[in-house]
Design an enzyme around this catalytic site. Structure first.
Site, PDB file in Angstrom:
ATOM      1  N   GLY A  82       0.811  -1.218   0.000  1.00  0.00           N
ATOM      2  CA  GLY A  82       0.000   0.000   0.000  1.00  0.00           C
ATOM      3  C   GLY A  82       0.843   1.266   0.000  1.00  0.00           C
ATOM      4  O   GLY A  82       1.961   1.283   0.506  1.00  0.00           O
ATOM      5  N   ARG A 146       1.195  -5.785  -4.974  1.00  0.00           N
ATOM      6  CA  ARG A 146       1.232  -6.689  -3.818  1.00  0.00           C
ATOM      7  C   ARG A 146       1.672  -8.106  -4.174  1.00  0.00           C
ATOM      8  O   ARG A 146       1.448  -9.036  -3.394  1.00  0.00           O
ATOM      9  CB  ARG A 146      -0.146  -6.729  -3.150  1.00  0.00           C
ATOM     10  CG  ARG A 146      -0.530  -5.447  -2.416  1.00  0.00           C
ATOM     11  CD  ARG A 146      -1.679  -5.678  -1.469  1.00  0.00           C
ATOM     12  NE  ARG A 146      -2.135  -4.455  -0.819  1.00  0.00           N
ATOM     13  CZ  ARG A 146      -1.571  -3.949   0.281  1.00  0.00           C
ATOM     14  NH1 ARG A 146      -0.542  -4.536   0.825  1.00  0.00           N
ATOM     15  NH2 ARG A 146      -2.042  -2.844   0.808  1.00  0.00           N
ATOM     16  N   ASP A 177       5.722  -8.065   5.363  1.00  0.00           N
ATOM     17  CA  ASP A 177       5.759  -9.171   4.404  1.00  0.00           C
ATOM     18  C   ASP A 177       6.809  -8.915   3.323  1.00  0.00           C
ATOM     19  O   ASP A 177       7.554  -9.819   2.946  1.00  0.00           O
ATOM     20  CB  ASP A 177       4.381  -9.351   3.732  1.00  0.00           C
ATOM     21  CG  ASP A 177       3.403 -10.077   4.658  1.00  0.00           C
ATOM     22  OD1 ASP A 177       3.858 -10.872   5.500  1.00  0.00           O
ATOM     23  OD2 ASP A 177       2.181  -9.833   4.542  1.00  0.00           O
ATOM     24  N   LYS A 203       8.332   0.499   5.357  1.00  0.00           N
ATOM     25  CA  LYS A 203       7.205   1.338   4.921  1.00  0.00           C
ATOM     26  C   LYS A 203       5.893   0.773   5.417  1.00  0.00           C
ATOM     27  O   LYS A 203       5.725  -0.438   5.419  1.00  0.00           O
ATOM     28  CB  LYS A 203       7.192   1.343   3.383  1.00  0.00           C
ATOM     29  CG  LYS A 203       5.963   1.982   2.783  1.00  0.00           C
ATOM     30  CD  LYS A 203       5.224   1.068   1.787  1.00  0.00           C
ATOM     31  CE  LYS A 203       4.554  -0.109   2.438  1.00  0.00           C
ATOM     32  NZ  LYS A 203       3.575  -0.795   1.576  1.00  0.00           N
ATOM     33  N   THR A 204       4.996   1.530   5.870  1.00  0.00           N
ATOM     34  CA  THR A 204       3.569   1.234   6.014  1.00  0.00           C
ATOM     35  C   THR A 204       2.924   2.285   6.908  1.00  0.00           C
ATOM     36  O   THR A 204       3.448   2.597   7.997  1.00  0.00           O
ATOM     37  CB  THR A 204       3.226  -0.183   6.553  1.00  0.00           C
ATOM     38  OG1 THR A 204       1.802  -0.260   6.725  1.00  0.00           O
ATOM     39  CG2 THR A 204       3.890  -0.542   7.871  1.00  0.00           C
ATOM     40  N   ASP A 206       0.465   1.788   8.520  1.00  0.00           N
ATOM     41  CA  ASP A 206      -0.111   1.078   9.669  1.00  0.00           C
ATOM     42  C   ASP A 206       0.754   1.193  10.929  1.00  0.00           C
ATOM     43  O   ASP A 206       0.270   0.970  12.033  1.00  0.00           O
ATOM     44  CB  ASP A 206      -0.311  -0.403   9.344  1.00  0.00           C
ATOM     45  CG  ASP A 206      -1.381  -0.614   8.277  1.00  0.00           C
ATOM     46  OD1 ASP A 206      -1.908   0.388   7.760  1.00  0.00           O
ATOM     47  OD2 ASP A 206      -1.687  -1.778   7.959  1.00  0.00           O
TER      48      ASP A 206
HETATM   49  P1  FBP Z   1       0.751  -2.003   3.622  1.00  0.00           P
HETATM   50  O1  FBP Z   1       0.780  -2.877   4.823  1.00  0.00           O
HETATM   51  O2  FBP Z   1       1.104  -2.677   2.362  1.00  0.00           O
HETATM   52  O3  FBP Z   1       1.579  -0.765   3.827  1.00  0.00           O
HETATM   53  O4  FBP Z   1      -0.736  -1.483   3.405  1.00  0.00           O
HETATM   54  C1  FBP Z   1      -1.470  -0.986   4.454  1.00  0.00           C
HETATM   55  C2  FBP Z   1      -2.892  -0.668   4.083  1.00  0.00           C
HETATM   56  O5  FBP Z   1      -3.024   0.711   3.806  1.00  0.00           O
HETATM   57  C3  FBP Z   1      -3.819  -1.110   5.201  1.00  0.00           C
HETATM   58  O6  FBP Z   1      -3.948  -0.113   6.173  1.00  0.00           O
HETATM   59  C4  FBP Z   1      -5.086  -1.425   4.454  1.00  0.00           C
HETATM   60  O7  FBP Z   1      -5.850  -2.395   5.116  1.00  0.00           O
HETATM   61  C5  FBP Z   1      -4.590  -1.965   3.164  1.00  0.00           C
HETATM   62  O8  FBP Z   1      -3.333  -1.372   2.943  1.00  0.00           O
HETATM   63  C6  FBP Z   1      -5.493  -1.677   2.008  1.00  0.00           C
HETATM   64  O9  FBP Z   1      -5.014  -2.348   0.891  1.00  0.00           O
HETATM   65  P2  FBP Z   1      -5.331  -1.950  -0.603  1.00  0.00           P
HETATM   66  O10 FBP Z   1      -4.476  -0.777  -0.928  1.00  0.00           O
HETATM   67  O11 FBP Z   1      -4.895  -3.137  -1.369  1.00  0.00           O
HETATM   68  O12 FBP Z   1      -6.776  -1.630  -0.693  1.00  0.00           O
END
Ligand code: FBP
Length: 553
Positions: A82, A146, A177, A203-204, A206
């Site tokens: 993400g 992803r 991951d 990165k994230t 979250d």
């Molecule tokens: P990452 O862990 O890859 O950084 O993504 C986090 C996130 O933003 C989460 O908070 C959310 O649940 C998810 O990605 C949403 O995924 P997508 O972008 O595939 O809709």
């Protein structure tokens, strides 16, 4: 008309701040290696899986002469998962470091995430290309994806790309991951006598890729400040209109760091913390009852309004819901073709409903049909349910309304309950990075470059002492294997970087818990306003509350 906002143009001129050690000429920075390291647990298993990289020392970056620094290199960079504010600055820091070491070196950007490596799709990152992206949000310079690199064919395809393009190193910008994948890739290259080094960058939004060595993942700062601005605005609206309850779901697939940080910044009436719900083994009904109690108490004081924050991952942390979701995951994994052949939602619900165990079937049956359908949507490539697509905020609103209706019948509630739902997630993932994230990300990219120039592989770039001004930041490389453990994934034990959940005995949660009863019944709202890029330090150069509390600042 111009497609560039005035802020965008102004941000191009921003010069990110580096930790002091990285302000030196790049050839005068070396990696000082410490003692061999160990993983926190599952050491024997990890040693066997990573015979070439397990136990590598921590590499602190210090002053010294690096004879290898000026070698001409080809480095590939990939954005994984993400979006998170600051990704472009990681690439900028990496690019500037590489060119400072040798202007003939090349930075390739793999397109669309890890599949760009397996499909050998890349572009050269040049100064003129990057000039359009410095200090801006988004991952659009090369895109993200992803795809998980896990099969033998995928590893062979990666190796083929590296050989064809003569790649010296790959920088993986991703979450837990993706950085686990980086460690596996580093091990694979060494095992196959390939010279390609691999370095990760945390990165994230979250905020769950952190531990004793990584203080925070990038993007968390900007995302939480962006959401907090919006929450503050809603609080002010709620306090002005005094007629709505706002249920706000906040992103964060598993951990509740985002919700907790936003609560610390805005002081809402309610903030659920998934980790606490799990620790107390609360049922969905108990969570709803807890919300109703606050709504009813506020109503007694004539306050038929409020703001409630709900972490996106909550649903999986309610034990009965977690069991239901993993039961559904199994059913979907085992019956992928049969399930995929069903065309309408009703048939899909019935297919799964009749295969659940008795307890899970009971819980599934209590949920509104819309939520049942959302629980069945496609899993991501890592097998996770896509919690951002489950409307937990609406589920809770609906259940609170029902419970309050019962209380009203019993004469235990006389208020008015009119609720609105919001979901803040994508709004924060591509914001202009705050000064903190702009500096932090640039520093991470530059650190990755120095680690490569020092011949290291299987490391993640770390910039530390982040609760302090950048003049006091330090830089290092942390061996990824020391952050790993073994977990059960898709039916087998896999090496993974441990996800950092909110710790209930740590300072950020304790600070929140000490105040929440007051916040529940009053309007102690704080309005942080928009992120500021220019102005006094206390307005535009502050780290998150989480970092400050965790590092006692
Ligand atoms: P990452 O862990 O890859 O950084 O993504 C986090 C996130 O933003 C989460 O908070 C959310 O649940 C998810 O990605 C949403 O995924 P997508 O972008 O595939 O809709």
């Amino acid at each position: 008309m111009s497609t560039h906002s005035p802020l965008q143009v102004a941000r191009y001129a921003y010069v990110p701040r580096l930790p002091p050690v990285l302000r030196r000429p790049i050839g005068t920075v070396v990696a000082r290696l410490g003692d061999p390291t160990e993983a926190a647990s599952d050491r024997e298993g990890l040693k066997q899986l990573f015979p070439h990289t397990y136990g590598a020392p921590i590499a602190g970056l210090v002053e010294g002469t690096n004879e290898q620094c000026g070698a001409e290199r080809t480095v590939g960079v990939v954005l994984s998962g993400g979006q998170a504010p600051g990704g472009h600055n990681v690439i900028s820091g990496l690019f500037d470091g590489l060119k400072a070491a040798n202007p003939q070196s090349t930075l390739l950007g793999f397109l669309g995430g890890p599949s760009g490596i397996t499909n050998n799709k890349a572009i050269e990152i040049t100064e003129s290309l990057l000039a359009e992206y410095r200090n801006t949000g988004g991952f659009d310079v090369i895109g993200s994806g992803r795809t998980k690199i896990e099969t033998d064919e995928q590893f062979e395809a990666v190796a083929a790309t590296c050989e064809k393009r003569n790649i010296d190193a790959i920088v993986v910008i991703g979450g837990d991951d993706s950085n686990t994948n980086a460690a596996v890739l580093a091990e694979y290259f060494l095992a196959h006598n390939m010279r390609t080094q691999v370095v990760g960058v945390p990165k994230t939004i979250d905020g769950d890729l952190k531990n004793d060595y990584i203080e925070t993942s990038f993007g968390f700062d900007t995302a939480t400040k962006t959401y907090s601005e919006l929450i503050g605005n809603i609080e002010r609206d709620a306090n002005s209109a005094r007629k709505y309850w706002h249920f706000i779901k906040l992103m964060g697939r598993s951990a509740s760091h985002i919700a907790l940080e936003c609560a610390l910044q805005t002081q809402p009436n309610i903030c659920l913390v998934s980790e606490e719900v799990a620790a107390k083994r609360q049922t969905l009904d108990q969570v709803v009852a807890e919300i109703c109690e606050v709504v009813a108490k506020r109503a007694e004081a004539g306050n038929n309004f409020g703001v409630a924050l709900i972490p996106e991952g909550l649903i999986e942390f309610i034990p009965e819901m977690g069991r239901l979701i993993s039961c559904i995951n199994d059913i979907l994994a085992k019956n992928a073709d049969a399930f995929g052949a069903l065309s309408d939602a009703e048939a899909q619900r019935e297919f799964v409903g009749t295969r659940l165990d008795t307890d899970s079937a009971h819980v599934f049956g209590l949920l509104p049909k819309g939520i049942q359908a959302q629980l069945l949507v496609d899993r991501d490539p890592h097998g996770n349910v896509q919690v951002s697509r489950i409307e937990t905020e609406k589920l809770l609103m609906e259940m609170v309304e029902q419970k309050l209706a019962v209380k009203r019948e019993e004469g235990a509630y006389k208020g008015k309950f009119s609720a609105l739902s919001h979901f803040f997630g994508y709004e924060g993932r591509c914001a202009f990075p705050s000064n903190f994230d702009a500096d932090y990300c640039y520093s991470l990219g530059y650190t990755a470059c120095v680690l490569i120039a020092n011949g290291l592989t299987g490391y993640i770039a770390a910039v530390r002492n982040l609760a302090q001004p950048s003049e006091q930041w330090t830089a290092a490389g942390i061996p990824i294997t020391m952050m790993m453990n073994m977990e059960q994934r898709h039916g087998s034990r896999k090496p993974v970087i441990r996800k950092a959940l909110v710790e209930l005995d740590a300072a950020p949660f304790k600070a929140f818990a000490a105040e929440r009863e007051t916040w529940a019944l009053t309007a102690s709202y704080v309005f942080p306003g928009a992120i500021q890029y220019f102005g006094p330090d206390e307005v535009c150069n502050q780290p998150t509350q989480t970092l400050k509390l965790e590092h006692h600042r």
